[in-house]
Write a protein that holds these residues in place. Structure first.
Motif, mmCIF file in Angstrom:
data_model
loop_
_atom_site.group_PDB
_atom_site.id
_atom_site.type_symbol
_atom_site.label_atom_id
_atom_site.label_comp_id
_atom_site.label_asym_id
_atom_site.label_seq_id
_atom_site.Cartn_x
_atom_site.Cartn_y
_atom_site.Cartn_z
ATOM 1 N N ILE A 12 91.839 -3.517 105.258
ATOM 2 C CA ILE A 12 92.120 -3.106 106.761
ATOM 3 C C ILE A 12 90.913 -2.014 107.069
ATOM 4 O O ILE A 12 90.961 -0.955 106.704
ATOM 5 C CB ILE A 12 93.338 -2.693 107.186
ATOM 6 C CG1 ILE A 12 94.402 -3.549 106.668
ATOM 7 C CG2 ILE A 12 93.432 -2.361 108.468
ATOM 8 C CD1 ILE A 12 95.936 -3.064 106.788
ATOM 9 N N THR A 13 89.866 -2.547 107.785
ATOM 10 C CA THR A 13 88.752 -1.494 108.192
ATOM 11 C C THR A 13 89.150 -1.037 109.531
ATOM 12 O O THR A 13 90.047 -1.372 110.248
ATOM 13 C CB THR A 13 87.479 -2.475 108.142
ATOM 14 O OG1 THR A 13 87.570 -3.407 109.213
ATOM 15 C CG2 THR A 13 87.147 -3.248 106.808
ATOM 16 N N PRO A 14 88.585 -0.069 110.002
ATOM 17 C CA PRO A 14 88.792 0.499 111.166
ATOM 18 C C PRO A 14 88.314 -0.572 112.423
ATOM 19 O O PRO A 14 89.147 -0.494 113.361
ATOM 20 C CB PRO A 14 87.405 1.589 111.357
ATOM 21 C CG PRO A 14 87.472 1.820 110.103
ATOM 22 C CD PRO A 14 87.294 0.790 109.142
ATOM 23 N N ASP A 15 87.466 -1.540 112.023
ATOM 24 C CA ASP A 15 87.157 -2.561 113.141
ATOM 25 C C ASP A 15 88.313 -3.457 113.248
ATOM 26 O O ASP A 15 89.061 -3.877 114.327
ATOM 27 C CB ASP A 15 85.957 -3.276 113.153
ATOM 28 C CG ASP A 15 84.713 -2.458 113.311
ATOM 29 O OD1 ASP A 15 84.753 -1.661 114.227
ATOM 30 O OD2 ASP A 15 83.594 -2.651 112.743
ATOM 31 N N ILE A 16 88.936 -3.955 112.230
ATOM 32 C CA ILE A 16 90.253 -4.903 112.145
ATOM 33 C C ILE A 16 91.316 -3.977 112.794
ATOM 34 O O ILE A 16 92.112 -4.692 113.612
ATOM 35 C CB ILE A 16 90.362 -5.362 110.618
ATOM 36 C CG1 ILE A 16 89.480 -6.266 110.277
ATOM 37 C CG2 ILE A 16 91.898 -5.800 110.569
ATOM 38 C CD1 ILE A 16 89.371 -6.624 108.620
ATOM 39 N N ALA A 17 91.502 -2.827 112.448
ATOM 40 C CA ALA A 17 92.727 -2.147 113.021
ATOM 41 C C ALA A 17 92.513 -1.844 114.529
ATOM 42 O O ALA A 17 93.215 -2.240 115.421
ATOM 43 C CB ALA A 17 92.598 -0.628 112.606
#
Length: 85
Positions: A12-17
């Protein structure tokens, strides 16, 4: 909702979050048109089809599941975004 604290998933990357948060109307920012449609599909899928989507997009499945099924999921994703931007 689960009361267990969310666990860290390195996928879970910051972009996905941020994409999941945006989809849920909780901040973040939108992903591409494809990502927006993917999150809509997670929202309307039954359990079998959600599992099929998760097989192809495990990182989005993990973030979506956190946000929807864990008491602290939205806060966890928000912190992930905030800590990296």
């Amino acid at each position: 909702m689960s009361t267990n604290p969310p666990t860290t998933d390195p996928h879970i990357t910051p972009d996905i979050a941020a994409h999941v948060l945006f989809h849920l109307g909780r901040g973040g920012w939108p992903g591409s048109t494809f990502v927006q449609k993917l999150l809509q599909a997670f929202d309307i899928a039954d359990a079998l089809n959600r599992a099929r989507l998760a097989a192809g997009f495990p990182e989005y499945a993990a973030a979506f599941e956190l946000a929807k099924n864990h008491d602290d999921g939205v806060a966890f994703l928000t912190a992930l975004v905030d800590d990296n931007h």
